[in-house]
Design a protein around this motif. Structure first.
Motif, short mmCIF file in Angstrom:
data_model
loop_
_atom_site.label_atom_id
_atom_site.label_comp_id
_atom_site.label_asym_id
_atom_site.label_seq_id
_atom_site.Cartn_x
_atom_site.Cartn_y
_atom_site.Cartn_z
N LYS A 162 9.67 21.02 -4.31
CA LYS A 162 9.74 22.46 -4.87
C LYS A 162 9.09 23.23 -3.88
O LYS A 162 9.62 24.43 -3.24
N ILE A 209 24.65 15.52 -4.20
CA ILE A 209 23.35 15.89 -4.94
C ILE A 209 23.21 14.44 -5.54
O ILE A 209 23.82 14.03 -6.19
N GLU A 213 17.45 24.95 -7.07
CA GLU A 213 18.61 24.69 -6.63
C GLU A 213 18.91 24.14 -5.10
O GLU A 213 19.54 23.18 -4.75
N GLU A 235 17.24 20.61 -4.47
CA GLU A 235 18.17 19.76 -5.21
C GLU A 235 19.16 19.49 -4.01
O GLU A 235 19.68 18.38 -3.83
#
Length: 72
Positions: free
Chosen positions: A27, A72, A18, A21
């Motif tokens: 990642k 986002i 999260e 993002e």
């Protein structure tokens, strides 16, 4: 007919995915940031949840509010 709107729930923790993002990171980078934030909190004596989670309030505070305004 009952209203089928989904309720938005704000959890007290934020996952590394999260966070990635929110900031636009991948990642690996997002897990590095979470690890850094977790080590800061552990140095202060905090007991933390699972490795991929960070308290949401602390993460947003440390990011200087940047995450609050980034879309986002």
């Amino acid at each position: 007919m009952p209203n089928k709107r989904k309720e938005v729930v704000s959890y007290p923790t934020m996952s590394a995915l999260e966070l990635g993002e929110l900031l636009g990171y991948g990642k690996t980078k997002s897990y590095e940031i979470v690890a850094q934030l977790r080590s800061e909190l552990e140095a202060k004596g905090c007991i933390l949840p699972n490795k991929g989670l960070i308290p949401r309030e602390y993460a947003l505070e440390r990011l200087g509010g940047f995450a609050k305004v980034r879309k986002i």
